[in-house]
Each structure stands twice: as structure tokens, then as C-alpha cells.
Design a protein around this motif. Structure first.
Motif, PDB file in Angstrom:
ATOM      1  N   ILE A 195       0.865  -1.181   0.000  1.00  0.00           N
ATOM      2  CA  ILE A 195       0.000   0.000   0.000  1.00  0.00           C
ATOM      3  C   ILE A 195       0.898   1.226   0.000  1.00  0.00           C
ATOM      4  O   ILE A 195       1.751   1.382   0.883  1.00  0.00           O
ATOM      5  N   VAL A 196       0.731   2.105  -0.976  1.00  0.00           N
ATOM      6  CA  VAL A 196       1.562   3.302  -1.068  1.00  0.00           C
ATOM      7  C   VAL A 196       0.719   4.542  -0.809  1.00  0.00           C
ATOM      8  O   VAL A 196      -0.362   4.706  -1.380  1.00  0.00           O
ATOM      9  N   ASP A 197       1.237   5.402   0.050  1.00  0.00           N
ATOM     10  CA  ASP A 197       0.586   6.676   0.347  1.00  0.00           C
ATOM     11  C   ASP A 197       1.587   7.787   0.041  1.00  0.00           C
ATOM     12  O   ASP A 197       2.615   7.912   0.705  1.00  0.00           O
ATOM     13  N   TRP A 198       1.296   8.585  -1.001  1.00  0.00           N
ATOM     14  CA  TRP A 198       2.180   9.690  -1.361  1.00  0.00           C
ATOM     15  C   TRP A 198       1.914  10.875  -0.428  1.00  0.00           C
ATOM     16  O   TRP A 198       0.767  11.268  -0.244  1.00  0.00           O
ATOM     17  N   LYS A 199       2.958  11.456   0.122  1.00  0.00           N
ATOM     18  CA  LYS A 199       2.829  12.640   0.974  1.00  0.00           C
ATOM     19  C   LYS A 199       3.661  13.780   0.388  1.00  0.00           C
ATOM     20  O   LYS A 199       4.805  13.576  -0.020  1.00  0.00           O
ATOM     21  N   THR A 200       3.092  14.982   0.393  1.00  0.00           N
ATOM     22  CA  THR A 200       3.790  16.130  -0.185  1.00  0.00           C
ATOM     23  C   THR A 200       4.147  17.179   0.866  1.00  0.00           C
ATOM     24  O   THR A 200       4.710  18.218   0.534  1.00  0.00           O
ATOM     25  N   GLY A 201       3.817  16.892   2.129  1.00  0.00           N
ATOM     26  CA  GLY A 201       4.123  17.829   3.203  1.00  0.00           C
ATOM     27  C   GLY A 201       5.147  17.253   4.157  1.00  0.00           C
ATOM     28  O   GLY A 201       5.943  16.385   3.803  1.00  0.00           O
ATOM     29  N   LYS A 202       5.106  17.738   5.384  1.00  0.00           N
ATOM     30  CA  LYS A 202       6.055  17.309   6.393  1.00  0.00           C
ATOM     31  C   LYS A 202       5.773  15.869   6.822  1.00  0.00           C
ATOM     32  O   LYS A 202       4.656  15.373   6.698  1.00  0.00           O
ATOM     33  N   GLU A 203       6.795  15.220   7.330  1.00  0.00           N
ATOM     34  CA  GLU A 203       6.651  13.853   7.798  1.00  0.00           C
ATOM     35  C   GLU A 203       5.790  13.809   9.051  1.00  0.00           C
ATOM     36  O   GLU A 203       5.898  14.668   9.922  1.00  0.00           O
TER      37      GLU A 203
END
Length: 305
Positions: A195-203
Motif C-alpha cells: 500500500i503506497v501513500d504519497w505525501k507532499t508535506g512534512k513527515e
């Protein structure tokens, strides 16, 4: 058209429920049927329009996910991967388009669902220039890091089989339809599903949403939890985190969802129709963090200025 909105649960709904009950009411109940300008009352129409407001971070996040989806679909179709420069320029062009659309308030009022209105422009926020500069930096970083991710390394192998890309689905928990939409789901050569979740903000930490995804995959694809890998790809930094859910994790998320559902249902006067109690029951929960970017600050007298 139903007088009241259909009942369902999602992580975003739970997040708003925690943020502010009045905001929750405006978004999920007050704005319902506000698109029917000929029959809805003035407040419904107004709330519906405000509900459609976006902001630079949301627009950028959506565009970055579309960038990832485009790259993955190119791989799935056997086409060359889009060049980094092309992806970045496309994102910049679409961000500029969102900015330009937001300058035409009248057109947005006529068609708020299908036109972009940035809340920073609508409300004349003084954060606009700083946010534009931040987004420009993030666009470059995210496009540079996409092809360096562990996920893309997996996708470069012919043995990797893509199962789902940005696909909406539902599962049933506590007699409630729960929405699920994973950014990417694929099977590796060893049989494990990722399962992949792309994040574009802070960890940040793993959320209940990811545990729900694991529960969905186990049920839908009939695989044990130990064969389900959860991966968060932080495109801004190029880092990632991985996790394998346990039975205890699934039990906890099931309990959390059940608690939210019970509390949300306590706010309705009629569960069959999902008719809400009076607006006064939805207590405002003002805070500088929530009120600062709330879409409904125009109509809320309880906001912190």
C-alpha cells in the motif's frame, strides 16, 4: 434529491469532527442541496459555495498526486515515464491556472463545483505570497524525488503487478459504509501487497487511515496481514516509512472508527434519514489554527479573528 445527505464515514470526516463541530455541520449538513440555487435557501447556497473553496496546499497536494498517478499509469501502459521537467512544468502551469480562475469570483459563484477558488484570494489572506514561494520549492523537490523512491524502484521491475491506482471503494464497519481510496496498490514478486501513500508535506505519524487500508486489503484480496506492506513516501524529503499492521492495530482502528461513528450519530435527530439536530447542537470549537484557514469564517460569528 434527498433532503439530507447520505450517511458514511471517512478519515477526513473524522478529522473535521475533531477540529470543530460547527465546521463539521456547515460542511456535511448545512451545505447539502446548496447547488440547487432555485430551491435552496440563501444560507444553503452560501455554505455550498464556501465548502468548495480550496487553498494552495490542497491544490498542490492534488496536483502532486495526479503527477504520481500519471507516471504510474504510463508505466502500466508500457509508455516511457514522463520527464521530471515536464511533470514540474505541468504542475506549475496548473497552479497558475488555479490562481487565474480564482481572480474571477463571479464565474466561481455561478459554478463553484467545477471552478477553482483559492481561499487565500477569496479572503485576501496576507499569507499568499509566502505560500506561493513555498509551493514552488515543493513542486521541484517532489518531482525530483518521485523517481528515486523505493516504490518506483519496485515499479521498475517487470515482476511488479499493479492492482489499484487512485480507486474509490468502500468497506462496511459498524453498519456504516467506510470510504477507501489508496494512492497505489501493487503486488511484488514474493506475493506481498504494498500500500503506497504519497505525501507532499512534512513527515508525520501513521494514521488510522492506513490501518483501514490494511483491513480493506486483507478482506478484499484475502491475504494475511503479514503479507501487506504499508509504505508512506515523503516526496518532499525523499524519505519513506514502512509498517506492517498487526491484529492489535486493526482492532484499535476498528474501535476508533466505532467511537467516531457513535459520536457522529449522536449528532443526528433521525438516523434513518441522517437528519441532523439543530445547528446549535454543533458547538463551535474556535482556535487560531482551525479558524485561520476555515472555509466558513465568512459566516461564523464564533471564529477567532
Amino acid at each position: 434529491m434527498a433532503q439530507y445527505p447520505q450517511w458514511s464515514y471517512s478519515q477526513s470526516r473524522a478529522n473535521m469532527f475533531d477540529e470543530c463541530l460547527r465546521k463539521y455541520y456547515y460542511h456535511y449538513y448545512g451545505a447539502h442541496n446548496g447547488w440547487k440555487t432555485e430551491s435552496a435557501d440563501e444560507m444553503q447556497v452560501r455554505l455550498y459555495r464556501l465548502k468548495q473553496l480550496s487553498n494552495l496546499y490542497l491544490v498542490f497536494g492534488d496536483l502532486a498526486h495526479r503527477m504520481c498517478e500519471s507516471a504510474v499509469r504510463s508505466r502500466e501502459d508500457g509508455k516511457p515515464k514522463p520527464r521530471e521537467a515536464f511533470l514540474e512544468q505541468t504542475m506549475r502551469d496548473l497552479l497558475n491556472q488555479a490562481y487565474k480562475e480564482s481572480m474571477d469570483t463571479e464565474q466561481w459563484r455561478l459554478n463553484p463545483k467545477n471552478r477553482t477558488m483559492l481561499s487565500e484570494i477569496y479572503y485576501g489572506d496576507d499569507t499568499l505570497s509566502d505560500r506561493v514561494a513555498t509551493i514552488k520549492e515543493r513542486a521541484g523537490a517532489c518531482t525530483r524525488n518521485l523517481y528515486q523512491t523505493l516504490t518506483w524502484e519496485d515499479l521498475s521491475r517487470a515482476s511488479t503487478s499493479i492492482l489499484e491506482i487512485e480507486k474509490w471503494d468502500t468497506m462496511l464497519l459498524h453498519d456504516t459504509r467506510v470510504y477507501v481510496k489508496m494512492d497505489l496498490l501493487y503486488r511484488r514478486s514474493n506475493g506481498n501487497i504494498v500500500i503506497v501513500d504519497w505525501k507532499t508535506g512534512k513527515e508525520d505519524d501513521f494514521s488510522d487511515q492506513l490501518m483501514l487500508y490494511a483491513a480493506y486489503v486483507r478482506e478484499h484480496y484475502r491475504v494475511p496481514l503479514e503479507q501487506i506492506e504499508i509504505r508512506v513516501e515523503y516526496l518532499l524529503t525523499g524519505k519513506h516509512k514502512e509498517f506492517i499492521a498487526t491484529e492489535e492495530d486493526i482492532r484499535k482502528v476498528d474501535e476508533n472508527v466505532g467511537r467516531y461513528i457513535e459520536e457522529m450519530r449522536s449528532c443526528v435527530a433521525d438516523e434513518y434519514y441522517n437528519r441532523p439536530k439543530d445547528m446549535s447542537y454543533f458547538t463551535p470549537m474556535p482556535s487560531h489554527r482551525v479558524c485561520r484557514d476555515c472555509n466558513f469564517r465568512e459566516v461564523c460569528s464564533e471564529r477567532i479573528v
